[in-house]
Design an enzyme around this catalytic site. Structure first.
Site, PDB file in Angstrom:
ATOM      1  N   ASP A  21       0.849  -1.198   0.000  1.00 12.05           N
ATOM      2  CA  ASP A  21       0.000   0.000   0.000  1.00 12.05           C
ATOM      3  C   ASP A  21       0.879   1.240   0.000  1.00 12.05           C
ATOM      4  O   ASP A  21       1.749   1.384   0.849  1.00 12.05           O
ATOM      5  CB  ASP A  21      -0.879  -0.040   1.264  1.00 12.05           C
ATOM      6  CG  ASP A  21      -1.676   1.244   1.452  1.00 12.05           C
ATOM      7  OD1 ASP A  21      -2.002   1.897   0.433  1.00 12.05           O
ATOM      8  OD2 ASP A  21      -1.979   1.574   2.614  1.00 12.05           O
ATOM      9  N   ASN A  23      -0.546   4.582  -0.475  1.00 10.88           N
ATOM     10  CA  ASN A  23      -1.223   5.839  -0.122  1.00 10.88           C
ATOM     11  C   ASN A  23      -1.882   5.796   1.254  1.00 10.88           C
ATOM     12  O   ASN A  23      -2.696   6.648   1.592  1.00 10.88           O
ATOM     13  CB  ASN A  23      -2.235   6.239  -1.207  1.00 10.88           C
ATOM     14  CG  ASN A  23      -3.378   5.228  -1.311  1.00 10.88           C
ATOM     15  OD1 ASN A  23      -3.303   4.146  -0.725  1.00 10.88           O
ATOM     16  ND2 ASN A  23      -4.428   5.582  -2.024  1.00 10.88           N
ATOM     17  N   ASP A  25      -4.161   3.890   2.622  1.00 12.89           N
ATOM     18  CA  ASP A  25      -5.571   3.570   2.867  1.00 12.89           C
ATOM     19  C   ASP A  25      -5.746   2.118   3.326  1.00 12.89           C
ATOM     20  O   ASP A  25      -6.864   1.631   3.474  1.00 12.89           O
ATOM     21  CB  ASP A  25      -6.439   3.875   1.633  1.00 12.89           C
ATOM     22  CG  ASP A  25      -6.090   2.996   0.444  1.00 12.89           C
ATOM     23  OD1 ASP A  25      -5.101   2.218   0.528  1.00 12.89           O
ATOM     24  OD2 ASP A  25      -6.785   3.080  -0.589  1.00 12.89           O
ATOM     25  N   ASP A  29      -1.927  -1.363  -3.741  1.00 12.63           N
ATOM     26  CA  ASP A  29      -2.258  -0.637  -4.966  1.00 12.63           C
ATOM     27  C   ASP A  29      -1.200  -0.861  -6.052  1.00 12.63           C
ATOM     28  O   ASP A  29      -0.157  -1.481  -5.800  1.00 12.63           O
ATOM     29  CB  ASP A  29      -2.453   0.856  -4.668  1.00 12.63           C
ATOM     30  CG  ASP A  29      -1.407   1.390  -3.703  1.00 12.63           C
ATOM     31  OD1 ASP A  29      -0.204   1.234  -4.005  1.00 12.63           O
ATOM     32  OD2 ASP A  29      -1.790   1.927  -2.630  1.00 12.63           O
ATOM     33  N   GLU A 258      -8.071 -21.056 -15.830  1.00 16.07           N
ATOM     34  CA  GLU A 258      -8.421 -21.694 -14.563  1.00 16.07           C
ATOM     35  C   GLU A 258      -9.456 -22.783 -14.828  1.00 16.07           C
ATOM     36  O   GLU A 258     -10.590 -22.500 -15.187  1.00 16.07           O
ATOM     37  CB  GLU A 258      -9.003 -20.683 -13.562  1.00 16.07           C
ATOM     38  CG  GLU A 258      -9.232 -21.324 -12.202  1.00 16.07           C
ATOM     39  CD  GLU A 258     -10.322 -20.677 -11.368  1.00 16.07           C
ATOM     40  OE1 GLU A 258     -10.313 -20.866 -10.157  1.00 16.07           O
ATOM     41  OE2 GLU A 258     -11.211 -20.005 -11.931  1.00 16.07           O
ATOM     42  N   ASP A 335      -7.268 -18.827  -3.439  1.00 10.73           N
ATOM     43  CA  ASP A 335      -8.508 -19.535  -3.115  1.00 10.73           C
ATOM     44  C   ASP A 335      -8.321 -20.662  -2.108  1.00 10.73           C
ATOM     45  O   ASP A 335      -9.263 -21.433  -1.862  1.00 10.73           O
ATOM     46  CB  ASP A 335      -9.124 -20.134  -4.392  1.00 10.73           C
ATOM     47  CG  ASP A 335      -9.748 -19.065  -5.272  1.00 10.73           C
ATOM     48  OD1 ASP A 335     -10.252 -18.067  -4.738  1.00 10.73           O
ATOM     49  OD2 ASP A 335      -9.726 -19.235  -6.511  1.00 10.73           O
TER      50      ASP A 335
HETATM   51  C1  GLC Z   1     -12.266 -18.045  -9.488  1.00  5.44           C
HETATM   52  C2  GLC Z   1     -11.434 -17.171  -8.586  1.00  5.44           C
HETATM   53  C3  GLC Z   1     -12.165 -16.963  -7.291  1.00  5.44           C
HETATM   54  C4  GLC Z   1     -13.481 -16.296  -7.603  1.00  5.44           C
HETATM   55  C5  GLC Z   1     -14.271 -17.071  -8.656  1.00  5.44           C
HETATM   56  C6  GLC Z   1     -15.391 -16.260  -9.206  1.00  5.44           C
HETATM   57  O1  GLC Z   1     -12.405 -19.323  -9.005  1.00  5.44           O
HETATM   58  O2  GLC Z   1     -10.162 -17.726  -8.409  1.00  5.44           O
HETATM   59  O3  GLC Z   1     -11.422 -16.232  -6.371  1.00  5.44           O
HETATM   60  O4  GLC Z   1     -14.245 -16.181  -6.449  1.00  5.44           O
HETATM   61  O5  GLC Z   1     -13.488 -17.455  -9.751  1.00  5.44           O
HETATM   62  O6  GLC Z   1     -14.927 -15.281 -10.083  1.00  5.44           O
HETATM   63 CA    CA Z   2      -3.608   1.943  -1.222  1.00  3.73          CA
END
Ligand code: GLC
Ligand code: CA
Length: 557
Positions: A21, A23, A25, A29, A258, A335
């Protein structure tokens, strides 16, 4: 034929909210990533994958996009991503953006238009169905985020489909306009200089006939329905049309798809010039439950690596893809919990297990994908208050565990150890109050650790960080890119394989577990090879927990 650049890609996954980060917050970023490029370069990786950075209501941390053409203001602006791409390229680092094509945010103008009614031209960008009977959803399919995939839209009395959160309606890929719009988006970013995309959840693009119900589910109940909304054969056709158009403008665009539930066979069919260059599947992981406790419901049990099973899986992934196709090699992502906590031992053998597992995976054949912080041995985020979890399931799990008699502390620990948020803690840059991530408290929390942070580990040749750098360096050699993989016979807990390329040879041997095991009889015959990496356990007849060794054959000349 000239080799494709991704054959030697080592991908570093950055979760932008949690990296750095600048800035104050409390949210990471793009400037923070730009400032860290020298660190990333120094790791030796050559490809950066950023989780979504587009404008989003942040219902699912950016996977719910309401404008694909602009950067969410929490991350910065268009000029920041342009600078990031430029600065990354200066350092020979490629950039992959996360492209979400299965769904949008409900705040996306397309969906807002679609809500206006059946006659709106955007209506057909999404998936709609009529109720089955009075007040009954069109079918019994369950959403990955809980509840039905169907949400009623009162005005039209129709339901829209959402595989994930309610606020993430699924797109209708059978509408050619959807493809056209997505191609435009992809081209926009390619034009800005990005080198490829991580394709989110593409296996769900096409759904089966909504009239089908999951069989044998009691009336009024719902069930996960992968057979109807994952990996349908038509996915390939629609994806191919999309990718082919992208490749027309950028033939060497890298598509990291994915495909969460893909087996090696399925992955093989997705790895194609006009589909994905490689895929990320969860299939190679194997766990077993280590503590029987009837108070703990399914999914929350204490687990560890199932070494024999995982070995079989890895073998399969290494050997069953067709010639020239590469799997991804990874231990964790945003995930799932972090590798050293989930599969290693983040107390007694933290360094050793982090190193052993890394070595076992990344010198196999394939493209490593390393999650930010993994290289310093970051463990699961310790979440100390149930209120701090973002996932709605956490609260209901908590209530259930308390009802079953667990103490608050125990219940929290159980949930925190399996929750995906465990991997999203902020990058540990140093041991200062906010881990060097920000100047104040951040959006998710941090582990403050004296020894596991970039500042300390950069000064230590024996650190996990130093080990990862050495490993990534080795990975770039032809031997570990193109070499043949030969698995050796070992007892269950040991993974051992050779790589062979021309005259070069290497042997990797790792005890994947916290248990002591008997050394393979053949090990003595490698005593005249060079020990390039070594956990320095005395190996007589026993191999200590998380032992790791890398032998390189001496040059004959
Ligand atoms: C994929 C992402 C996951 C997200 C899902 C919905 O599995 O890795 O983080 O919640 O898609 O977009
Ligand atoms: Ca930031």
């Amino acid at each position: 034929m000239k080799e494709a650049w991704w054959e030697k890609a080592v991908v570093y996954q950055v979760y932008p909210k949690s990296f750095k980060d600048t800035n104050g917050d409390g949210i990471g970023d793009l400037k923070g990533i730009i400032d860290s490029l020298d660190y990333i370069k120094d790791l030796g990786v050559n490809t950066l994958w950023l989780n979504p950075i587009f404008i989003s209501p942040q219902i699912d941390n950016g996977y719910d996009i309401s404008n694909y053409y602009a950067i969410d203001e929490i991350f910065g602006g268009l000029e920041d991503i342009e600078t990031l791409i430029h600065e990354a390229h200066k350092r020979d680092i490629k950039i992959l953006l996360d492209l979400v094509l299965n769904h949008t945010s409900d705040q996306h103008p397309w969906f807002q238009e679609a809500l206006r009614g059946k006659a709106n031209i955007y209506r057909d960008y999404y998936l709609w169905a009529d109720e089955k009977a009075d007040g009954v959803a069109p079918n019994n399919w369950e959403s990955f985020f809980g509840g039905s995939v169907w949400e009623k839209e009162e005005k039209s009395n129709q339901y829209y489909f959402h595989l994930f959160a309610k606020k993430m309606p699924d797109l209708n890929w059978k509408n050619p306009e959807v493809k056209r719009a997505m191609v435009e988006i992809a081209k926009f970013w390619l034009d800005k200089g990005v080198d490829g995309f991580r394709l989110d959840a593409f296996i769900h693009m096409i759904k089966d006939d909504f009239n089908k119900d999951v069989p044998n589910v009691p009336a009024g109940e719902i069930a996960i329905a992968e057979e109807y909304y994952a990996n349908l054969p038509e996915v390939k056709r629609y994806l191919s049309e999309f990718i082919s158009e992208i490749k027309e403008v950028k033939p060497d665009c890298f598509i990291l798809g994915e495909a969460a539930s893909a087996t090696p066979e399925l992955a093989d069919s997705y790895i194609r010039e006009d589909l994905c260059q490689t895929v990320i599947s969860f299939d190679h992981f194997a766990e077993r439950i280590i503590e029987q406790d009837e108070r703990i419901p399914k999914g929350l049990e204490k687990r560890t690596l199932d070494a024999p099973e995982m070995k079989q899986k890895l073998k399969k992934w290494q050997h069953s893809l067709s010639e020239g196709k590469l799997p991804t090699l990874y231990w964790n992502n945003h995930d799932m919990p972090r590798v050293v906590s989930r599969f290693g031992d983040d107390t007694q053998y933290r360094d050793k297990s982090a190193k052993a597992l890394a070595l076992s995976m990344y010198l196999l054949r394939g493209i490593p994908v390393i999650l930010y912080g993994e290289e310093i041995g970051m463990k699961n985020l310790e979440i100390r208050d149930i209120e701090l979890f973002q996932s709605p399931q956490a609260t209901s799990q908590y209530i259930q565990l308390l009802e079953n008699g667990l103490k608050k502390e125990q219940a929290l620990r159980r949930i925190a150890s399996v929750n995906k948020e465990a991997s999203r803690g902020v990058m540990q840059w140093d041991a200062s109050e906010f881990a060097g991530f920000s100047t104040k408290a951040n959006w998710i929390g941090e582990n403050r650790e004296m020894f596991y942070n970039v500042a300390v580990e950069s000064q230590d040749e024996m650190s996990v960080l130093a080990f990862y750098k050495q490993l990534i360096q080795l990975k770039s050699e032809d031997l570990f890119t193109f070499g043949e993989v030969i698995f050796l016979e070992t007892t269950d807990n040991i993974l051992a394989y050779k790589r062979q390329y021309n005259q070069e040879e290497a042997l990797v041997l790792v005890n994947l577990t916290g248990e002591e095991v008997v050394a393979p009889a053949w090990l003595d015959s490698y005593s005249d090879w060079i020990l390039k990496m070594d956990s320095e356990d005395v190996i007589g007849k026993t191999v200590a927990p998380y032992t790791y060794k890398l032998y390189i054959k001496k040059d004959e000349e």
